[in-house]
Design a protein around this motif. Sequence first.
Motif, short mmCIF file in Angstrom:
data_model
loop_
_atom_site.label_atom_id
_atom_site.label_comp_id
_atom_site.label_asym_id
_atom_site.label_seq_id
_atom_site.Cartn_x
_atom_site.Cartn_y
_atom_site.Cartn_z
N ALA A 1 59.29 71.17 3.97
CA ALA A 1 58.40 70.23 3.27
C ALA A 1 58.59 70.33 1.76
O ALA A 1 58.60 69.31 1.06
CB ALA A 1 56.95 70.49 3.65
N ARG A 2 58.83 71.54 1.25
CA ARG A 2 58.99 71.72 -0.20
C ARG A 2 60.23 71.02 -0.72
O ARG A 2 60.31 70.71 -1.91
CB ARG A 2 59.09 73.21 -0.55
CG ARG A 2 57.75 73.89 -0.52
CD ARG A 2 57.88 75.37 -0.82
NE ARG A 2 57.81 75.61 -2.26
CZ ARG A 2 57.85 76.83 -2.79
NH1 ARG A 2 57.96 77.89 -2.01
NH2 ARG A 2 57.77 77.00 -4.09
N VAL A 3 61.24 70.81 0.12
CA VAL A 3 62.45 70.11 -0.33
C VAL A 3 62.47 68.66 0.16
O VAL A 3 63.52 68.01 0.16
CB VAL A 3 63.74 70.85 0.11
CG1 VAL A 3 63.80 72.25 -0.49
CG2 VAL A 3 63.85 70.92 1.64
N GLY A 4 61.32 68.17 0.59
CA GLY A 4 61.21 66.76 0.97
C GLY A 4 61.77 66.41 2.33
O GLY A 4 62.13 65.27 2.59
N LEU A 5 61.84 67.39 3.23
CA LEU A 5 62.39 67.12 4.56
C LEU A 5 61.35 67.25 5.67
O LEU A 5 61.71 67.47 6.83
CB LEU A 5 63.59 68.04 4.84
CG LEU A 5 64.87 67.72 4.06
CD1 LEU A 5 65.96 68.74 4.40
CD2 LEU A 5 65.38 66.31 4.36
#
Length: 239
Positions: free
Chosen positions: A130-134
């Motif tokens: 989630a932190r890398v937008g996935l």
Amino acid sequence: MNEVVQVSSVTKVYTMGDQRVEALKGISFSVQRGEFVAIMGASGSGKSTCMNMLGCLDVPSSGAYLLEGVSVGRLSKNELAEIRNRKLGFVFQGFNLLARTTARENVELPLVYARIPAAVRHQKASAALARVGLAGREDHYSNQLSGGQQQRVAIARALVNEPAIILADEPTGNLDSKTTVEIMTIFQQLNRQGITIIMVTHEPDVAAFTSRHLIFRDGQIIGDTVNANPTQAGEETRS
Ligand code: ADP
Ligand code: MG
């Protein structure tokens, strides 16, 4: 303790037969927690040798390397492996994901080595993705993802153990310019959240996203400069 990395008068000598290469000729620098540093310099200048040392993949021939105050030169192979897994996250040019394996499983790998229970692994891997937008891509296989998405999975994998430093060696070397900006924006966001990042790059445009430039030449550091105005996403096409 604010100094994550302290390198003092480090040399590295490679010998092959009667050939002797002094890859590092007594370099000294330190990195404070929360910095975002670019290591630059021509091919053969000692960047990878330095990164291998910072990553505990190799030890200096002389001088000292302290990682969070611990002298790495004195440790055994097993202790070095333990430090690598616990304190360091690696991001490479070629992503280095396992094929036919999901994003989540790739990110969980360092936690498997650290013997974290499955339920916790799952939750931590989801949070890192989630932190890398996935978020929502956890079950995609690495070969179903674009290059930029694969590199984001690799960044999530580097993050998942909450390392002291992320070490990245030419992380955008295989990416087009638009995806490069996406990846550098993610590194900047993580850095703003307090993560220390040291990254090798050849490209001034990529180094421009960082806040400090260490320049190598012939095994020495010939420049160490602050970049007071790092490029922000959306600005890179202005000039
Ligand atoms: P860079 O990453 O900046 O291109 P390197 O750290 O890979 O530079 O190399 C620095 C110098 O050390 C070069 O002259 C290189 O040929 C030499 N070198 C690097 N690794 C080895 C090795 N394993 N054995 C012998 N010489 C090496
Ligand atoms: Mg290199």
